[in-house]
Design a protein around this motif. Sequence first.
Motif, PDB file in Angstrom:
ATOM      1  N   THR A  16       0.840  -1.201   0.000  1.00 38.11           N
ATOM      2  CA  THR A  16       0.000   0.000   0.000  1.00 38.11           C
ATOM      3  C   THR A  16       0.873   1.250   0.000  1.00 38.11           C
ATOM      4  O   THR A  16       1.752   1.412   0.840  1.00 38.11           O
ATOM      5  CB  THR A  16      -0.911   0.010   1.234  1.00 38.11           C
ATOM      6  N   ALA A  17       0.631   2.120  -0.973  1.00 34.09           N
ATOM      7  CA  ALA A  17       1.436   3.327  -1.133  1.00 34.09           C
ATOM      8  C   ALA A  17       0.886   4.133  -2.299  1.00 34.09           C
ATOM      9  O   ALA A  17       0.039   3.654  -3.057  1.00 34.09           O
ATOM     10  CB  ALA A  17       2.897   2.969  -1.400  1.00 34.09           C
ATOM     11  N   VAL A  18       1.412   5.330  -2.446  1.00 34.42           N
ATOM     12  CA  VAL A  18       1.205   6.083  -3.673  1.00 34.42           C
ATOM     13  C   VAL A  18       2.353   5.718  -4.612  1.00 34.42           C
ATOM     14  O   VAL A  18       3.517   5.782  -4.233  1.00 34.42           O
ATOM     15  CB  VAL A  18       1.182   7.607  -3.424  1.00 34.42           C
ATOM     16  N   TYR A  19       1.995   5.310  -5.810  1.00 32.85           N
ATOM     17  CA  TYR A  19       2.982   4.895  -6.800  1.00 32.85           C
ATOM     18  C   TYR A  19       3.187   6.021  -7.807  1.00 32.85           C
ATOM     19  O   TYR A  19       2.224   6.551  -8.362  1.00 32.85           O
ATOM     20  CB  TYR A  19       2.528   3.621  -7.497  1.00 32.85           C
ATOM     21  N   TYR A  20       4.460   6.337  -8.060  1.00 30.74           N
ATOM     22  CA  TYR A  20       4.829   7.416  -8.955  1.00 30.74           C
ATOM     23  C   TYR A  20       5.643   6.877 -10.132  1.00 30.74           C
ATOM     24  O   TYR A  20       6.595   6.133  -9.945  1.00 30.74           O
ATOM     25  CB  TYR A  20       5.670   8.455  -8.233  1.00 30.74           C
ATOM     26  N   CYS A  21       5.268   7.337 -11.280  1.00 33.75           N
ATOM     27  CA  CYS A  21       6.035   7.051 -12.480  1.00 33.75           C
ATOM     28  C   CYS A  21       7.179   8.062 -12.571  1.00 33.75           C
ATOM     29  O   CYS A  21       7.003   9.237 -12.222  1.00 33.75           O
ATOM     30  CB  CYS A  21       5.109   7.179 -13.693  1.00 33.75           C
ATOM     31  N   TYR A  22       8.311   7.619 -13.054  1.00 33.60           N
ATOM     32  CA  TYR A  22       9.494   8.480 -13.198  1.00 33.60           C
ATOM     33  C   TYR A  22      10.162   8.148 -14.523  1.00 33.60           C
ATOM     34  O   TYR A  22      10.376   6.968 -14.825  1.00 33.60           O
ATOM     35  CB  TYR A  22      10.448   8.213 -12.032  1.00 33.60           C
ATOM     36  N   VAL A  23      10.450   9.171 -15.319  1.00 31.64           N
ATOM     37  CA  VAL A  23      11.129   8.935 -16.596  1.00 31.64           C
ATOM     38  C   VAL A  23      12.219   9.973 -16.789  1.00 31.64           C
ATOM     39  O   VAL A  23      12.147  11.088 -16.266  1.00 31.64           O
ATOM     40  CB  VAL A  23      10.164   8.971 -17.795  1.00 31.64           C
ATOM     41  N   THR A  24      13.201   9.602 -17.582  1.00 37.24           N
ATOM     42  CA  THR A  24      14.170  10.570 -18.065  1.00 37.24           C
ATOM     43  C   THR A  24      13.994  10.682 -19.575  1.00 37.24           C
ATOM     44  O   THR A  24      13.624   9.708 -20.233  1.00 37.24           O
ATOM     45  CB  THR A  24      15.606  10.169 -17.717  1.00 37.24           C
ATOM     46  N   SER A  25      14.258  11.854 -20.093  1.00 37.71           N
ATOM     47  CA  SER A  25      14.041  12.082 -21.515  1.00 37.71           C
ATOM     48  C   SER A  25      15.188  12.874 -22.119  1.00 37.71           C
ATOM     49  O   SER A  25      15.904  13.597 -21.409  1.00 37.71           O
ATOM     50  CB  SER A  25      12.727  12.833 -21.734  1.00 37.71           C
ATOM     51  N   THR A  26      15.336  12.723 -23.420  1.00 39.24           N
ATOM     52  CA  THR A  26      16.249  13.539 -24.196  1.00 39.24           C
ATOM     53  C   THR A  26      15.424  14.587 -24.912  1.00 39.24           C
ATOM     54  O   THR A  26      14.403  14.252 -25.539  1.00 39.24           O
ATOM     55  CB  THR A  26      17.018  12.687 -25.209  1.00 39.24           C
ATOM     56  N   GLY A  27      15.841  15.845 -24.836  1.00 36.90           N
ATOM     57  CA  GLY A  27      15.077  16.925 -25.434  1.00 36.90           C
ATOM     58  C   GLY A  27      15.114  16.927 -26.952  1.00 36.90           C
ATOM     59  O   GLY A  27      15.842  16.138 -27.573  1.00 36.90           O
ATOM     60  N   ILE A  28      14.328  17.831 -27.538  1.00 31.79           N
ATOM     61  CA  ILE A  28      14.224  17.884 -28.992  1.00 31.79           C
ATOM     62  C   ILE A  28      15.541  18.304 -29.642  1.00 31.79           C
ATOM     63  O   ILE A  28      15.716  18.135 -30.853  1.00 31.79           O
ATOM     64  CB  ILE A  28      13.091  18.823 -29.443  1.00 31.79           C
TER      65      ILE A  28
END
Length: 121
Positions: free
Chosen positions: A90-102
């Motif tokens: 039981t918890a709040v689940y967070y998505c996390y991503v890294t991205s390369t810009g345009i």
Amino acid sequence: QVQLVESGGGLVQPGGSLRLSCAASGRFFRINYMGWYRQAPGKERELVASITRGGTTDYVDSVKGRFTISRDNSKNTVYLQMNILQPEDTAVYYCYVTSTGIDAVSLSYHWGQGTQVTVSS
């Protein structure tokens, strides 16, 4: 900019399953690393599972054998299949991503808004 939209949380009984999804949209060259964190009340946020663009995965010991992370690069979406859920999940689940810009050079990281997962009878 990258926007993340999470879905799939909810209330489930112990031993049940849920599937979380997180879709990335916006202006970017590429989504790189994707992962799921969780934060339970009174506890620090912890990394639950991660997946590289090439598909290499990693899990915290407490979920190994029960959770599976996957991604669809064509949809810029990451999933977390959670089986045999226990009250301690039981918890709040967070998505996390890294991205390369345009510009194909700059790197940034982004958090989802969080989705509540409650495991209770």
